[in-house]
Design an enzyme around this catalytic site. Sequence first.
Site, short mmCIF file in Angstrom:
data_model
loop_
_atom_site.label_atom_id
_atom_site.label_comp_id
_atom_site.label_asym_id
_atom_site.label_seq_id
_atom_site.Cartn_x
_atom_site.Cartn_y
_atom_site.Cartn_z
N HIS A 74 -34.63 49.60 -65.13
CA HIS A 74 -34.26 49.73 -66.54
C HIS A 74 -34.02 48.33 -67.10
CE1 HIS A 74 -30.27 48.99 -64.95
NE2 HIS A 74 -30.34 50.06 -64.19
N GLY A 85 -31.41 46.70 -67.64
CA GLY A 85 -30.41 45.93 -66.90
C GLY A 85 -31.08 45.12 -65.79
N HIS A 86 -31.95 45.79 -65.03
CA HIS A 86 -32.69 45.08 -63.98
C HIS A 86 -33.55 43.97 -64.60
CE1 HIS A 86 -32.40 49.16 -61.87
NE2 HIS A 86 -31.87 48.35 -60.99
N GLN A 120 -27.09 52.19 -47.08
CA GLN A 120 -25.96 52.00 -47.97
C GLN A 120 -25.55 53.29 -48.70
OE1 GLN A 120 -28.18 48.98 -50.32
NE2 GLN A 120 -27.19 49.88 -52.10
P1 AMP Z 1 -29.83 48.70 -58.01
O1 AMP Z 1 -31.28 48.92 -58.24
O2 AMP Z 1 -28.94 49.71 -58.64
O3 AMP Z 1 -29.50 48.43 -56.55
O4 AMP Z 1 -29.48 47.35 -58.77
C1 AMP Z 1 -30.17 46.17 -58.52
C2 AMP Z 1 -29.47 45.03 -59.21
O5 AMP Z 1 -29.43 45.28 -60.60
C3 AMP Z 1 -28.01 44.85 -58.77
O6 AMP Z 1 -27.71 43.46 -58.68
C4 AMP Z 1 -27.23 45.52 -59.86
O7 AMP Z 1 -25.93 45.03 -60.02
C5 AMP Z 1 -28.10 45.17 -61.07
N1 AMP Z 1 -27.86 46.09 -62.18
C6 AMP Z 1 -27.90 47.45 -62.15
N2 AMP Z 1 -27.58 47.95 -63.36
C7 AMP Z 1 -27.33 46.90 -64.17
C8 AMP Z 1 -26.94 46.76 -65.54
N3 AMP Z 1 -26.74 47.81 -66.33
N4 AMP Z 1 -26.78 45.51 -66.04
C9 AMP Z 1 -26.98 44.42 -65.24
N5 AMP Z 1 -27.34 44.48 -63.95
C10 AMP Z 1 -27.51 45.70 -63.41
#
Ligand code: AMP
Length: 282
Positions: free
Chosen positions: A34, A36-37, A61
Amino acid sequence: MRIFHKISEIKSEIKNLKKQGKKIAFVPTMGFLHEGHLSLIDEAKKNADIVISSIFVNQKQFNEASDFTNYPSNLEGDIAKLESKKTDILFCPNSSEIYPRPNLINFEIKNLADNLCGATRQNHFQGVVLVVSKLFNIIDPDVAIFGEKDFQQLQIIRRLVSDLNFDIKIIPGAIFREENGLAMSSRNSRLTSDNLNKSPEIYKILSAAKTEILSSKTDKIHEILEKAKIKLSKIFDKIDYLEICDEENLQIVKEFDKNIKSRIFVAVYAGEIRLIDNIPLY
Ligand code: AMP
């Protein structure tokens, strides 16, 4: 964007890039990307010549089997999003590439994993630290970007890098939110529409508590948190935790001190889906 599935192949590519003097930034993810990523990819671009992202849903995890099996995925969509951001390389190994046999070596994480998600998600951070160490050894990046959305994870990774002498600069990425304040998460896609409508309340309740804490006496935080807990419990199915912790050591703050950086951290269940968020108290 070049896509690699095999460790040996991406390693030889990275060797070539390093010979050319390229600086490498790494953004590890579990996919179903999304904005955020993608904001982390933007941050990576600012800090290096080459941006490498990974997509690997790390079973180790997950403390709940159903959370792992139901974790959303859309590799084609992810590839298109990464390409739109001009990501250079994607590493998406399968599970047996990363874990060819049961590992006999495990990490023990003291203090930083005692509270928050560490307290309620058995062995979650051991699994995170194991896979991130493996990925760091495979990618050998100069910098790596981790989101503040998973603030406890960010602090544990910082400590991992320092304790194990990884020569990697860790850069935090701010939490990317929907316009309504809901922190973006791959898991939001699994919310029912009713729960999706309720979920922005998390940020509203945290923000209201923050305003009250910053304008009240230091010994009032317990009352303010209790009030916020009551509000959350009226909306969500379960509160996993709502705590104020010192940002550095992630220990629970009993008396608020404006001179010590702290955050409110929350985890709630909307139906089966666990949502986390945090905001700084400064
Ligand atoms: P994930 O795919 O959930 O393991 O997240 C991968 C990376 O994206 C991690 O460093 C998360 O902290 C970061 N991340 C996930 N959601 C967000 C968000 N809404 N804003 C910023 N970084 C995010």
